[in-house]
Design an enzyme around this catalytic site. Structure first.
Site, PDB file in Angstrom:
ATOM      1  N   ARG A  35       0.813  -1.212   0.000  1.00 51.41           N
ATOM      2  CA  ARG A  35       0.000   0.000   0.000  1.00 51.41           C
ATOM      3  C   ARG A  35       0.854   1.273   0.000  1.00 51.41           C
ATOM      4  O   ARG A  35       0.434   2.303  -0.517  1.00 51.41           O
ATOM      5  CB  ARG A  35      -0.942  -0.002   1.206  1.00 51.41           C
ATOM      6  N   LYS A 200     -15.491 -14.946   6.259  1.00 52.84           N
ATOM      7  CA  LYS A 200     -16.909 -14.764   6.552  1.00 52.84           C
ATOM      8  C   LYS A 200     -17.787 -14.651   5.312  1.00 52.84           C
ATOM      9  O   LYS A 200     -17.554 -13.821   4.442  1.00 52.84           O
ATOM     10  CB  LYS A 200     -17.098 -13.508   7.405  1.00 52.84           C
ATOM     11  N   GLY A 353      -7.255  -6.560   0.492  1.00 55.50           N
ATOM     12  CA  GLY A 353      -6.064  -6.442   1.305  1.00 55.50           C
ATOM     13  C   GLY A 353      -5.403  -7.795   1.512  1.00 55.50           C
ATOM     14  O   GLY A 353      -4.211  -7.962   1.233  1.00 55.50           O
ATOM     15  N   GLY A 377     -12.620  -4.300   1.195  1.00 57.89           N
ATOM     16  CA  GLY A 377     -14.032  -3.909   1.212  1.00 57.89           C
ATOM     17  C   GLY A 377     -14.371  -2.981   0.057  1.00 57.89           C
ATOM     18  O   GLY A 377     -15.421  -3.125  -0.589  1.00 57.89           O
TER      19      GLY A 377
END
Ligand code: 3PG
Ligand code: MG
Length: 399
Positions: A35, A200, A353, A377
């Site tokens: 990043r 998840k 990520g 996200g």
């Protein structure tokens, strides 16, 4: 979307750059600097233009107050190395240190302010609190560049409100990310194959919903795959389970079938008694999981199957690791999928990520992929077709 050109001549101007320097840290050691490197094109351009560059970012999720372990200090050192210039650091965000550091900046020099999330206003639910904090930030700049792609899905002070208080534009990273991800969703060349992993199911519901009408094949791995196996009525032992999502997942399985979308689940799994690097690993068929063990990776047969499903794809989007790749015994599935993408001739996008970090820490060359996103996200929400606050605010031209 407004580009850097729209800001005009920036020589001598204080330009606040919202970057996403939220890198994984082991103590003070950066384990993946992807990043930071992704922030360089915009920063270098501003430096070359003679701007006084004020970089702001969050790191982790502190709760609105300073916490040493979330300091951006380790990031500043690395940024300085990569930029080839000494980077100044303010140990607050809008306080005395920040004001001093910014007013001492010379043309073409860079400063980083301390973690934005040490201020409650950054992530406040209340708009007026966010605006108040954004106003303090705005005093430190003459223009604003939004380049923290990983955070453009957050309606936060430095992403959304600040963009309304100063002349604002998208940075190079945000521009490139949006272009690459829209290419995947708007007009994908077919076959369009999507690989989803991570822990998840509930994080991926929106994207599965959207992709069920767009993708030709969806491959499911990672922790979330066990909820799918359970939904089929299979034993999953002590594996991760999103119990609340079983009905939804059953719906997806039925929907995929009727829409003619190929939904590919693991056919085997690497299991172990405990979530630990040295827990003894064995491979079992997906319909024969022992009751007292947990699945920590997709198995080799699944990896082979997934690779076959990727090989002839014209467009591939991958989000989420296939297993606990941080532990070598459970990294095989993620490595195999990365390899398949690296060899696929089509347009390949690694989103997220975790999957981006996985690709780099497993030693893959970035150039083997068409695009590696810096946003988890954010990239998922773009793919879902959602309006992202940090993007829409740069698209409005009433300012
Ligand atoms: C990320 O790591 O996903 C981005 O930096 C955004 O962080 P957040 O999920 O804590 O908002
Ligand atoms: Mg996140």
């Amino acid at each position: 979307m407004k580009t850097l050109e729209s800001l005009g001549d920036l020589r001598g101007k204080r330009v606040i750059v919202r970057a996403d320097l939220n890198v994984p840290l082991d103590g003070e050691t950066i384990t993946d600097d992807g990043r930071i490197r992704a922030a360089l094109p915009t920063l270098t351009r501003l430096v070359d233009a003679g701007a006084r560059v004020v970089v702001v970012s969050h790191l982790g999720r502190p709760k609105g107050a300073p916490e040493d372990r979330y300091s951006l200090r380790p990031v500043v050192a690395r940024l300085g190395e990569l930029l080839g210039q000494e980077v100044a650091f303010a140990n607050d965000t809008v306080g005395e240190s920040a004001r001093e550091v910014v007013s001492a900046l010379e043309d073409g020099r860079v400063a980083v302010l301390e973690n934005l999330r040490f201020n409650a206003g950054e992530t406040a639910k209340d708009e007026s609190e966010r605006t108040a904090f954004a106003r303090e930030l705005a005093e430190l700049g003459d223009a604003f560049v939004s380049d923290g792609f990983g955070v453009v899905h957050r309606k936060q002070a430095s992403v959304y409100e600040l963009a309304q208080l100063l002349p604002a534009a998208a940075g190079e990273l945000v521009g490139r990310e949006v272009e690459a991800l829209r290419k995947v969703t708007d007009t994908p060349e077919r076959p369009f194959v999507v690989i989803l992993g991570g822990s998840k199911v509930s994080d991926k519901l929106g994207v599965i919903d959207t992709l069920l009408t767009k993708a030709d094949r969806i491959l499911i791995g990672g922790g979330m795959a066990f909820t799918f196996l359970k939904a089929k009525g299979w034993e999953i032992g002590t594996s991760l389970l999103d119990g609340d999502q079983l009905e939804t997942v059953r719906g997806y399985i039925a929907q995929a079938e009727s829409a003619g979308v190929e939904l590919v689940l693991p056919v085997d799994a690497v299991v172990a008694p405990a979530f630990a690097a040295d827990s003894p690993a064995t491979t079992v068929a997906a319909d024969a999981m022992p009751v007292d063990q947990m699945g920590l990776d997709i198995g080799p047969e699944s990896a082979k199957l997934f690779a076959e499903k990727i090989a002839d794809a014209a467009t591939v989007f991958w989000n989420g690791p296939m297993g606990v790749f941080e532990f070598e015994a459970f990294a095989g599935g993620t490595r195999a999928v990365a390899e398949a993408l690296a060899e696929a001739p089509g347009y390949t996008v690694v989103g997220g990520g975790d999957s981006a970090a996985a690709v780099r820490t497993l030693g893959f060359e970035e150039s083997k992929f068409s695009h590696i996103s810096t946003g988890g996200g954010a990239s998922l929400e773009l793919i879902e077709g959602k309006a992202l606050p940090g993007i829409t605010i740069l698209e409005e031209d009433d300012k």
